[in-house]
Design an enzyme around this catalytic site. Structure first.
Site, mmCIF file in Angstrom:
data_model
loop_
_atom_site.group_PDB
_atom_site.id
_atom_site.type_symbol
_atom_site.label_atom_id
_atom_site.label_comp_id
_atom_site.label_asym_id
_atom_site.label_seq_id
_atom_site.Cartn_x
_atom_site.Cartn_y
_atom_site.Cartn_z
ATOM 1 N N LYS A 16 0.828 -1.217 0.000
ATOM 2 C CA LYS A 16 0.000 0.000 0.000
ATOM 3 C C LYS A 16 0.860 1.264 0.000
ATOM 4 O O LYS A 16 0.623 2.182 -0.774
ATOM 5 C CB LYS A 16 -0.929 0.024 1.224
ATOM 6 N N ARG B 167 -9.693 0.330 9.001
ATOM 7 C CA ARG B 167 -9.244 -1.031 9.265
ATOM 8 C C ARG B 167 -10.316 -1.858 9.948
ATOM 9 O O ARG B 167 -10.111 -3.043 10.213
ATOM 10 C CB ARG B 167 -8.045 -0.968 10.194
ATOM 11 N N ARG C 242 11.604 -6.231 5.120
ATOM 12 C CA ARG C 242 11.314 -4.824 4.822
ATOM 13 C C ARG C 242 12.221 -3.898 5.638
ATOM 14 O O ARG C 242 12.444 -4.118 6.814
ATOM 15 C CB ARG C 242 9.852 -4.533 5.170
ATOM 16 N N ARG D 59 11.427 -1.992 11.196
ATOM 17 C CA ARG D 59 10.378 -1.629 12.155
ATOM 18 C C ARG D 59 10.283 -2.669 13.254
ATOM 19 O O ARG D 59 10.397 -3.858 13.013
ATOM 20 C CB ARG D 59 9.035 -1.551 11.419
ATOM 21 N N ARG E 282 -0.503 -9.531 13.189
ATOM 22 C CA ARG E 282 -1.070 -8.484 12.337
ATOM 23 C C ARG E 282 -1.892 -9.089 11.210
ATOM 24 O O ARG E 282 -2.923 -8.554 10.819
ATOM 25 C CB ARG E 282 0.049 -7.588 11.782
HETATM 26 P P1 ADP Z 1 0.921 -2.487 8.518
HETATM 27 O O1 ADP Z 1 2.219 -2.697 7.821
HETATM 28 O O2 ADP Z 1 0.610 -3.540 9.523
HETATM 29 O O3 ADP Z 1 -0.210 -2.177 7.579
HETATM 30 P P2 ADP Z 1 0.785 0.213 9.625
HETATM 31 O O4 ADP Z 1 2.041 0.974 9.532
HETATM 32 O O5 ADP Z 1 -0.340 0.598 8.729
HETATM 33 O O6 ADP Z 1 1.204 -1.287 9.456
HETATM 34 O O7 ADP Z 1 0.239 0.232 11.141
HETATM 35 C C1 ADP Z 1 1.052 -0.156 12.222
HETATM 36 C C2 ADP Z 1 0.217 -0.298 13.497
HETATM 37 O O8 ADP Z 1 -0.442 0.955 13.792
HETATM 38 C C3 ADP Z 1 -0.918 -1.309 13.441
HETATM 39 O O9 ADP Z 1 -0.449 -2.620 13.703
HETATM 40 C C4 ADP Z 1 -1.850 -0.757 14.520
HETATM 41 O O10 ADP Z 1 -1.384 -1.063 15.811
HETATM 42 C C5 ADP Z 1 -1.743 0.730 14.347
HETATM 43 N N1 ADP Z 1 -2.754 1.236 13.377
HETATM 44 C C6 ADP Z 1 -2.496 1.811 12.168
HETATM 45 N N2 ADP Z 1 -3.642 2.168 11.544
HETATM 46 C C7 ADP Z 1 -4.660 1.809 12.368
HETATM 47 C C8 ADP Z 1 -6.093 1.895 12.311
HETATM 48 N N3 ADP Z 1 -6.715 2.425 11.248
HETATM 49 N N4 ADP Z 1 -6.804 1.412 13.351
HETATM 50 C C9 ADP Z 1 -6.205 0.880 14.414
HETATM 51 N N5 ADP Z 1 -4.880 0.765 14.544
HETATM 52 C C10 ADP Z 1 -4.093 1.214 13.547
#
Ligand code: ADP
Ligand code: ZN
Length: 218
Positions: A13, A88, A127, A161, A172
């Site tokens: 994404k 989400r 990554r 990360r 996740r």
């Molecule tokens: P990923 O690579 O898992 O898509 P992100 O960078 O988008 O990771 O998000 C990392 C973390 O931030 C998630 O695992 C969650 O804890 C929190 N997070 C991000 N966006 C949301 C959301 N829309 N609702 C709830 N938690 C979120």
């Protein structure tokens, strides 16, 4: 444009958002990036977020919604936005619908990036992000398997990360299947869903070609 990028962690994404960003299709709003920035600056939101992120769990909707509505109310979001990592949950998606309709706006499309779980685990464990320019890289694609590699764009330091380790990655993915996948039917019913195949052998450029086709962009 007003777009939602939907897909499991590691589906690409952020990479596709960067391509779209270059053509000025709207500001990139990544909730994960915003949380990580807050964490780095040790704001109250960041310290609260850490508890959830470390486990790969979702943040409570209340916190997320407050943050997202503030971000989407900033002037630069007027021209359009690329939502990455939000919504989400179905509750978040319903909130977004309501927020946009209150502002006389609606989504143009929801792009769903489909990738197989085992590939995601492999991708996420490899990554790396650049500390200086923020670009995302994959060690596998770079034919490198050690952490001494420098950022190909700016020479900055690459880091991994905290939540990109296998146990957290598996959680996740589980959270994605349980809580985010229902959004596929939610947006299908609204006729907004466009599926983009984002599998292993495909380069980010190939996937971007499909993104453009799905959005009727040249
Ligand atoms: P990923 O690579 O898992 O898509 P992100 O960078 O988008 O990771 O998000 C990392 C973390 O931030 C998630 O695992 C969650 O804890 C929190 N997070 C991000 N966006 C949301 C959301 N829309 N609702 C709830 N938690 C979120
Ligand atoms: Zn860099």
């Amino acid at each position: 444009m007003r777009l939602v990028l939907l897909g499991a962690p590691g589906a690409g994404k952020g990479t596709q958002a960067a391509f779209l960003r270059e053509r000025n299709e709207g500001v990139h709003v990544s909730t994960g990036d915003i949380f990580r920035k807050n964490l780095k600056e040790e704001t109250p939101l960041g310290l609260e977020a850490k508890k959830y992120m470390d486990q790969g769990a979702l943040m409570p909707d209340e916190l997320v919604l407050k943050m997202v509505s503030a971000r989407l109310s900033e002037p630069d979001a007027e021209q359009g936005f690329l939502l990455d990592g939000f919504p989400r949950t179905v509750a978040q998606a319903e909130f977004l619908e309501k927020f946009l309709s209150e502002h006389g706006k609606k989504l143009d499309a929801v792009l769903l990036f489909g990738v197989d779980d085992e590939l995601l685990v492999k991708r996420l464990s490899n990554r790396r992000t650049c500390r200086s320019c923020g670009n995302i890289f994959n060690l596998l694609a770079m034919h490198e398997h050690d952490d001494k590699v420098k950022c190909p764009s700016c020479g900055g330091e690459l880091y991994q990360r905290d939540d990109d380790n296998e146990a957290v990655i598996r959680n996740r993915l589980k959270v994605f299947h349980d809580q985010t996948e229902p959004l596929i039917d939610f947006y299908k019913a609204k006729n907004l869903l466009k599926v983009v195949n984002a599998e292993a052998e495909d380069t980010p450029e190939m996937v971007y070609g499909r993104v453009k086709a799905a959005l009727n962009l040249k």
